[in-house]
Design a protein around this motif. Structure first.
Motif, PDB file in Angstrom:
ATOM      1  N   ALA A  10       0.829  -1.207   0.000  1.00  0.00           N
ATOM      2  CA  ALA A  10       0.000   0.000   0.000  1.00  0.00           C
ATOM      3  C   ALA A  10       0.862   1.254   0.000  1.00  0.00           C
ATOM      4  CB  ALA A  10      -0.933  -0.009   1.212  1.00  0.00           C
ATOM      5  N   LEU A  11       1.986   1.212   0.713  1.00  0.00           N
ATOM      6  CA  LEU A  11       2.886   2.365   0.726  1.00  0.00           C
ATOM      7  C   LEU A  11       3.545   2.549  -0.637  1.00  0.00           C
ATOM      8  CD1 LEU A  11       4.269   4.647   2.279  1.00  0.00           C
ATOM      9  CD2 LEU A  11       6.017   3.000   2.994  1.00  0.00           C
ATOM     10  N   ALA A  13       2.325   1.825  -3.457  1.00  0.00           N
ATOM     11  CA  ALA A  13       1.323   2.398  -4.354  1.00  0.00           C
ATOM     12  C   ALA A  13       1.214   3.908  -4.177  1.00  0.00           C
ATOM     13  CB  ALA A  13      -0.034   1.744  -4.107  1.00  0.00           C
ATOM     14  N   ALA A  14       1.553   4.394  -2.962  1.00  0.00           N
ATOM     15  CA  ALA A  14       1.473   5.832  -2.680  1.00  0.00           C
ATOM     16  C   ALA A  14       2.787   6.551  -2.936  1.00  0.00           C
ATOM     17  CB  ALA A  14       1.051   6.044  -1.224  1.00  0.00           C
ATOM     18  N   MET A  15       3.912   5.852  -2.736  1.00  0.00           N
ATOM     19  CA  MET A  15       5.231   6.479  -2.847  1.00  0.00           C
ATOM     20  C   MET A  15       6.179   5.530  -3.592  1.00  0.00           C
ATOM     21  SD  MET A  15       7.703   7.985   0.215  1.00  0.00           S
ATOM     22  CE  MET A  15       8.036   6.370   0.976  1.00  0.00           C
ATOM     23  N   ARG A 154       1.831   5.804   5.009  1.00  0.00           N
ATOM     24  CA  ARG A 154       0.737   5.784   4.039  1.00  0.00           C
ATOM     25  C   ARG A 154      -0.438   6.623   4.519  1.00  0.00           C
ATOM     26  NH1 ARG A 154      -4.045   4.236   3.209  1.00  0.00           N
ATOM     27  NH2 ARG A 154      -4.223   3.313   5.293  1.00  0.00           N
ATOM     28  N   ARG A 155      -0.780   6.484   5.782  1.00  0.00           N
ATOM     29  CA  ARG A 155      -1.905   7.252   6.317  1.00  0.00           C
ATOM     30  C   ARG A 155      -1.588   8.741   6.366  1.00  0.00           C
ATOM     31  NH1 ARG A 155      -3.858   4.651  11.836  1.00  0.00           N
ATOM     32  NH2 ARG A 155      -5.470   6.248  11.592  1.00  0.00           N
ATOM     33  N   PHE A 157       0.250  10.379   4.165  1.00  0.00           N
ATOM     34  CA  PHE A 157       0.079  10.885   2.802  1.00  0.00           C
ATOM     35  C   PHE A 157      -1.397  10.950   2.402  1.00  0.00           C
ATOM     36  CE2 PHE A 157       4.285   8.444   2.104  1.00  0.00           C
ATOM     37  CZ  PHE A 157       5.002   9.468   2.681  1.00  0.00           C
ATOM     38  N   ALA A 158      -2.218  10.068   2.981  1.00  0.00           N
ATOM     39  CA  ALA A 158      -3.628   9.970   2.596  1.00  0.00           C
ATOM     40  C   ALA A 158      -4.559  10.750   3.524  1.00  0.00           C
ATOM     41  CB  ALA A 158      -4.048   8.505   2.579  1.00  0.00           C
ATOM     42  N   PRO A 175      -0.116  13.910  -2.442  1.00  0.00           N
ATOM     43  CA  PRO A 175      -0.539  12.866  -3.381  1.00  0.00           C
ATOM     44  C   PRO A 175       0.608  12.129  -4.066  1.00  0.00           C
ATOM     45  CG  PRO A 175      -0.802  15.026  -4.372  1.00  0.00           C
ATOM     46  CD  PRO A 175      -0.399  15.262  -2.945  1.00  0.00           C
ATOM     47  N   SER A 176       1.779  12.741  -4.110  1.00  0.00           N
ATOM     48  CA  SER A 176       2.898  12.090  -4.806  1.00  0.00           C
ATOM     49  C   SER A 176       4.200  12.343  -4.060  1.00  0.00           C
ATOM     50  CB  SER A 176       3.002  12.603  -6.247  1.00  0.00           C
ATOM     51  OG  SER A 176       3.097  14.020  -6.273  1.00  0.00           O
TER      52      SER A 176
END
Length: 209
Positions: A10-11, A13-15, A154-155, A157-158, A175-176
Motif C-alpha cells: 500500500a505504501l 502504491a502511494a510512494m 501511508r496514512r 500521505f492519505a 498525493p505524490s
C-alpha cells in the motif's frame, strides 16, 4: 494492523521506491545491539527503499548496530535520536497511560518540524509495536498510533488520521511523495542538483557568512 507485505504494498502504491536502494542491513547485528528484533514492515522497507528523505520534509533514519551515538552522530542517527527521545521521556515523562521506562522507545524517523518518530516496544512481537511520536509543536507532545511505520507513512500521505500527526504539514495529504535514498540524495546535492525536484540548485557553490 495490516500484514507487513500488505502495508508495504500500500505504501509503494502511494510512494514510488524508484530512487530507493536496499540498505543491506545486518539484522542479526541489529538484534544483538538493541536487544530486540525489528518489525517486518521496517525490514521490508529497508530492503525496498532504504534510509533517506521524503520531499526534504522527513527522514527515515539509517539502521545502526549500536545503541550509543558516536561523536558527530548525536542528531540525525538512529542511536542519537533514540537517545534524545529517551532523554525527553526521562525529563518530561512519557505518554499518559504508559507505565514504562524511557528505554521502551527506539527512533526510526524525524520530521523537518523537529518531531521524532519511533516505536513503543512494549510487546514481545515487534509487528505489534505502535508508532510513537514526540511532536515538538503539538500538545500533548506524545502521541501513539496503532500500525507500523509503513502504515503510518501511508496514512500520513492519505490524510488518514483525524489531524496531522506532525508539527509540519508538508506531507499531510501529499498525493505524490518523493523518496530519495540518502546516498543518492548526497550525490545529487554534491552535483548541484535539488535531490527532489531534479532542478539545478541556485545556491550551489555559494558561500554564506
Amino acid at each position: 494492523m495490516p500484514p507487513a507485505g500488505t502495508a508495504l504494498a500500500a505504501l509503494i502504491a502511494a510512494m514510488s521506491p524508484r530512487d530507493g536502494a536496499d540498505e543491506q542491513v545486518d539484522w542479526e547485528a541489529m538484534r544483538r545491539a538493541w536487544g530486540v528484533g525489528f518489525p517486518s514492515d521496517y525490514v521490508a522497507f529497508m530492503a525496498t527503499y532504504g534510509a533517506g528523505g521524503i520531499d526534504d520534509a522527513f527522514s527515515v533514519l539509517t539502521p545502526e548496530a549500536a545503541t550509543q551515538p558516536t561523536h558527530g552522530q548525536e542528531l540525525g542517527s538512529m542511536s542519537g535520536e533514540t537517545a534524545t527521545m529517551r532523554q525527553i521521556w526521562a525529563d518530561e515523562g512519557g505518554p499518559d497511560g504508559v507505565d514504562a521506562e524511557p528505554e521502551v522507545v527506539i527512533a526510526w524517523g524525524v520530521s523537518c518540524g523537529a518531531d521524532i518518530l519511533g516505536w513503543l516496544t512494549i510487546d514481545d512481537d515487534p509487528d505489534k509495536w505502535p508508532v510513537i511520536v514526540w511532536e515538538r509543536h503539538g500538545w500533548p507532545h506524545w502521541k501513539i498510533y496503532d500500525g507500523g511505520m509503513a502504515e503510518f507513512l501511508r496514512r500520513l500521505f492519505a490524510k488518514g488520521f483525524d489531524e496531522c500527526p506532525l508539527s509540519d504539514a508538508s506531507l499531510w495529504g501529499e498525493p505524490s511523495p518523493h523518496f530519495v535514498h540518502w546516498r543518492e540524495e548526497q550525490r545529487r546535492r554534491e552535483s548541484g542538483i535539488d535531490p527532489y525536484t531534479g532542478e539545478p540548485d541556485p545556491y550551489f557553490g555559494m558561500e554564506f557568512d
